[in-house]
Write a protein that holds these residues in place. Structure first.
Motif, short mmCIF file in Angstrom:
data_model
loop_
_atom_site.label_atom_id
_atom_site.label_comp_id
_atom_site.label_asym_id
_atom_site.label_seq_id
_atom_site.Cartn_x
_atom_site.Cartn_y
_atom_site.Cartn_z
N SER A 153 0.83 -1.34 0.11
CA SER A 153 0.11 -0.23 0.06
C SER A 153 0.76 1.09 -0.02
O SER A 153 0.47 2.11 -0.71
CB SER A 153 -1.00 0.04 1.25
N ALA A 154 1.94 1.26 0.90
CA ALA A 154 2.78 2.45 0.72
C ALA A 154 3.43 2.68 -0.64
O ALA A 154 3.89 3.94 -0.89
CB ALA A 154 3.86 2.23 1.89
N ALA A 155 3.61 1.47 -1.36
CA ALA A 155 4.47 1.91 -2.58
C ALA A 155 3.50 1.82 -3.87
O ALA A 155 4.01 2.34 -4.66
CB ALA A 155 5.48 0.53 -2.79
N ALA A 156 2.31 1.87 -3.29
CA ALA A 156 1.22 1.78 -4.53
C ALA A 156 1.08 3.14 -5.15
O ALA A 156 0.85 3.21 -6.56
CB ALA A 156 -0.51 1.77 -3.96
N ALA A 157 1.49 4.52 -4.54
CA ALA A 157 1.43 5.61 -5.17
C ALA A 157 2.71 5.65 -6.55
O ALA A 157 2.37 6.24 -7.29
CB ALA A 157 1.84 6.73 -4.13
N ASP A 158 3.91 5.02 -6.13
CA ASP A 158 4.68 4.97 -7.22
C ASP A 158 4.27 4.21 -8.14
O ASP A 158 4.64 4.71 -9.38
CB ASP A 158 5.95 4.65 -6.51
N LEU A 159 3.76 3.03 -7.92
CA LEU A 159 3.19 2.19 -8.81
C LEU A 159 2.26 2.93 -9.83
O LEU A 159 2.24 2.87 -11.14
CB LEU A 159 2.79 0.95 -8.31
N GLU A 160 1.25 3.45 -9.15
CA GLU A 160 0.18 4.19 -9.86
C GLU A 160 0.68 5.25 -10.93
O GLU A 160 0.38 5.31 -12.07
CB GLU A 160 -0.75 4.95 -8.80
N ARG A 161 1.71 6.08 -10.47
CA ARG A 161 2.27 6.87 -11.36
C ARG A 161 3.11 6.19 -12.32
O ARG A 161 3.09 6.78 -13.58
CB ARG A 161 3.37 7.87 -10.54
N LEU A 162 3.68 5.17 -12.20
CA LEU A 162 4.40 4.56 -13.28
C LEU A 162 3.48 3.74 -14.33
O LEU A 162 3.33 4.12 -15.37
CB LEU A 162 5.13 3.29 -12.69
N LEU A 163 2.30 3.16 -13.71
CA LEU A 163 1.34 2.51 -14.53
C LEU A 163 0.67 3.63 -15.76
O LEU A 163 0.41 3.53 -16.72
CB LEU A 163 0.36 1.70 -13.88
N VAL A 164 0.24 4.79 -14.97
CA VAL A 164 -0.33 5.92 -15.47
C VAL A 164 0.43 6.47 -16.76
O VAL A 164 -0.02 6.60 -17.94
CB VAL A 164 -0.91 7.03 -15.00
N GLY A 165 1.72 6.91 -16.44
CA GLY A 165 2.44 7.29 -17.16
C GLY A 165 2.93 6.02 -18.33
O GLY A 165 2.80 6.68 -19.50
N PHE A 166 3.00 5.09 -18.13
CA PHE A 166 3.10 4.08 -19.21
C PHE A 166 2.03 3.93 -20.10
O PHE A 166 2.12 3.88 -21.21
CB PHE A 166 3.36 2.55 -18.48
N LEU A 167 0.93 4.01 -19.60
CA LEU A 167 -0.50 3.82 -20.38
C LEU A 167 -0.55 5.33 -21.34
O LEU A 167 -0.92 5.22 -22.54
CB LEU A 167 -1.85 3.78 -19.57
N GLU A 168 -0.23 6.13 -20.60
CA GLU A 168 -0.20 7.58 -21.27
C GLU A 168 0.81 7.41 -22.57
O GLU A 168 0.72 7.86 -23.66
CB GLU A 168 0.20 8.66 -20.49
N ARG A 169 1.85 7.00 -22.28
CA ARG A 169 2.98 6.81 -23.36
C ARG A 169 2.46 5.83 -24.41
O ARG A 169 2.53 6.04 -25.47
CB ARG A 169 4.11 6.44 -22.86
N LEU A 170 1.81 4.59 -24.28
CA LEU A 170 1.12 3.84 -24.92
C LEU A 170 0.06 4.76 -25.97
O LEU A 170 0.26 4.49 -27.21
CB LEU A 170 0.37 2.51 -24.44
N HIS A 171 -0.49 5.39 -25.21
CA HIS A 171 -1.54 6.35 -25.96
C HIS A 171 -1.04 7.17 -27.04
O HIS A 171 -1.57 7.45 -28.20
CB HIS A 171 -2.35 6.97 -25.09
N GLN A 172 -0.02 7.63 -26.43
CA GLN A 172 0.66 8.80 -27.50
C GLN A 172 1.27 7.97 -28.63
O GLN A 172 1.17 8.53 -29.95
CB GLN A 172 1.76 9.39 -26.55
N LYS A 173 1.93 6.79 -28.52
CA LYS A 173 2.45 5.85 -29.52
C LYS A 173 1.46 5.53 -30.50
O LYS A 173 1.53 5.69 -31.90
CB LYS A 173 3.22 4.78 -28.92
N ASP A 174 0.10 5.06 -30.00
CA ASP A 174 -1.16 4.82 -30.79
C ASP A 174 -1.47 5.95 -31.62
O ASP A 174 -1.87 5.82 -32.92
CB ASP A 174 -2.24 4.25 -29.89
N GLY A 175 -1.31 7.18 -30.93
CA GLY A 175 -1.83 8.30 -31.54
C GLY A 175 -0.97 8.85 -32.98
O GLY A 175 -1.15 9.18 -33.89
N SER A 176 0.34 8.55 -32.70
CA SER A 176 1.48 8.63 -33.64
C SER A 176 1.53 7.80 -34.84
O SER A 176 1.67 8.22 -36.07
CB SER A 176 2.82 8.79 -32.96
N ARG A 177 0.70 6.77 -34.69
CA ARG A 177 0.60 5.74 -35.93
C ARG A 177 -0.62 5.90 -36.65
O ARG A 177 -0.84 5.38 -37.90
CB ARG A 177 0.61 4.46 -35.39
N SER A 178 -1.66 6.87 -36.28
CA SER A 178 -2.72 6.98 -36.89
C SER A 178 -2.75 8.05 -37.83
O SER A 178 -1.88 8.60 -38.05
CB SER A 178 -3.99 7.27 -35.59
#
Length: 277
Positions: A252-277
């Motif tokens: 639970s204490a480390a979940a904040a860092d994991l959340e920031r990492l996952l959200v950033g990862f998904l945002e980067r995936l979203h950007q990559k998808d946008g660059s291919r369209s």
């Protein structure tokens, strides 16, 4: 086919959503699902063939919605081999995510570190695994509809996706280690001798999950990326006993860092998808 019925139910219960990324949240990490926008939560017990966790820290529901600009289906909790119910429900869950539209699976887990320099609170990107469970979720008749009899586990943990995870961690100042995850049967924690054995075998972290999901996901063609939250040092490497309460508290204490990492990862995936369209 149970997985097909579960996938149809997911899409019916979450109209307007077509998940692209599946996420599995491990012990003490379920709160990340609360960040999902426009979410629809479906209890596992209402989906055909889905697992019903019996361990604290695993809510047992599927949350469908948007996170980091990406449509996701998030498993808030998992089942483990030590719960004694085999792998059928796990296979159904992973395969239903594939049939519902996912092409990528993000696996998270609480784990004990086998490296003294990677202590509690750190995150570790999973680069490979050791299956020490004594069993394999693909044992039994092969379902050709999902994959071939002998799937390769080379690069089971996708190098490109892992590189993206490391890129996000560096950009956001998140201290991300990298290493091999060993799946231990449980439910007892490892002995000091077993910890020494796993270190000799090349493992960097140990937990009681994650590897079966990766195997099933690769069998059905999902790309896999994973991150372990280090909750303790392996038995014999640190001071004091190791218990499940400690695991939940540290996760639970480390979940904040994991959340920031996952959200950033998904945002980067979203950007990559946008660059291919």
């Amino acid at each position: 086919m149970t997985a097909a019925r579960a996938a149809a139910d997911i899409l019916h219960r979450a109209p307007g959503h077509r998940p692209r990324v599946g996420i599995v949240l491990g012990s003490g990490l379920g709160g990340i699902a609360d960040r999902i926008a426009g979410s629809v939560a479906i209890p596992y017990g209402e989906l055909p063939g889905f697992p019903v966790p019996s361990v604290s820290g695993h809510a047992g529901r599927l949350v469908v919605g948007t996170l980091g600009g990406v449509e996701v289906a998030c498993m808030q909790g998992r089942v483990h081999a030590y719960e004694g119910n085999g792998f059928d429900a796990l296979k159904t869950a992973v395969r239903s995510l594939k049939l519902a539209g996912c092409d990528t699976l993000v696996l998270t887990a609480a784990a004990g570190s086998l490296r003294l320099e990677v202590g509690p609170g750190r995150l570790m990107a999973i680069s490979d695994h050791l299956n020490l469970l004594g069993s394999n979720p693909l044992t039994g008749p092969n379902d050709e509809a999902f994959g071939e009899r002998f799937p390769s586990m080379t690069d089971a943990w996708d190098p490109e996706l892992r590189a993206l995870l490391k890129e996000v961690a560096a950009d956001r100042g998140i201290d991300l280690a990298e290493g091999v995850y060993a799946a231990y049967p449980g439910p007892s924690f490892e002995t000091p001798a077993e910890v020494r054995m796993m270190r000799l075998l090349g493992a960097d972290a140990v937990g009681m999950s994650t590897v079966p999901e990766c195997i099933v996901a690769r069998h059905c063609g999902l790309r896999v990326v994973g991150c372990a939250v280090v909750t303790n040092l392996g038995v014999g490497l640190g001071d004091g006993p190791v218990d499940h309460h400690q695991t939940l508290t540290a996760a639970s204490a480390a979940a904040a860092d994991l959340e920031r990492l996952l959200v950033g990862f998904l945002e980067r995936l979203h950007q990559k998808d946008g660059s291919r369209s």
